[in-house]
Design a protein around this motif. Sequence first.
Motif, PDB file in Angstrom:
ATOM      1  N   GLN A  65      -2.455  -5.764   5.904  1.00 46.38           N
ATOM      2  CA  GLN A  65      -1.235  -5.765   6.576  1.00 46.38           C
ATOM      3  C   GLN A  65      -0.292  -6.721   5.958  1.00 46.38           C
ATOM      4  O   GLN A  65      -0.803  -7.963   5.786  1.00 46.38           O
ATOM      5  CB  GLN A  65      -1.580  -5.905   8.270  1.00 46.38           C
ATOM      6  N   ALA A  70       4.591  -2.803   6.396  1.00 44.19           N
ATOM      7  CA  ALA A  70       4.909  -2.424   7.647  1.00 44.19           C
ATOM      8  C   ALA A  70       6.342  -1.612   7.453  1.00 44.19           C
ATOM      9  O   ALA A  70       6.427  -0.765   8.258  1.00 44.19           O
ATOM     10  CB  ALA A  70       5.024  -3.557   8.682  1.00 44.19           C
ATOM     11  N   ILE A 182       4.890  -8.339  12.259  1.00 46.57           N
ATOM     12  CA  ILE A 182       3.681  -7.546  12.192  1.00 46.57           C
ATOM     13  C   ILE A 182       2.662  -8.295  13.230  1.00 46.57           C
ATOM     14  O   ILE A 182       3.003  -9.264  13.662  1.00 46.57           O
ATOM     15  CB  ILE A 182       3.135  -7.404  11.120  1.00 46.57           C
TER      16      ILE A 182
END
Length: 195
Positions: A65, A70, A182
């Motif tokens: 991630q 994102a 995130i």
Amino acid sequence: MKKIIIKGENVLNVPNLLSLYRLLAFPVILFMALTGREDWFVVLLCISLVSDVLDGNIARFFKLQTNFGAALDNLADIFTYAMALLGLFLFKWNEIAPHAWLLYLFLTMFILSYIIAFYRFGKIPGLHLYTAVSAGYIQGIFFFVLFVFGFYPWMYYLAVGWGVVAYIEKIFVLLWLDDIRIGVKGLYWLMRKKQ
């Protein structure tokens, strides 16, 4: 795989490549829709919907991630679901029209969330709240079933209704946060953290 670093993040990874695929597939899917090639539209849209499920799960499972990923995923989602909605209006509107009020409510909440995000933070809201992620899965299944097998009203109400709930939560989270980041699970977790 070669490393590409943007703002301290390695952005060249499988989840980001899947999101990039969805962005690149967008004009082709748009062309298929506008030229009435429903079969190819459905095939390409379904590939994009499946890649949407894969990219987030791969990113979470392998801890890939990134803020860039994102935002890229969110942008790709917008284009993918815009094409799904276009296909709904072009190819399936007769079935949807009697139930359109919920779709209009969903679109209002969706647009409002982006207006709030741009007003508060000046950027695309790359949040992946649990409600939004689950709504995306349910909506992806709904669109797949709609274009491949046909319209099921209960599935429509579940997919679009849960999407309304997800965007209402997203609006509250955007109003709560100081910056978009995130790893935000949802409003419940933000409230617990504050206590």
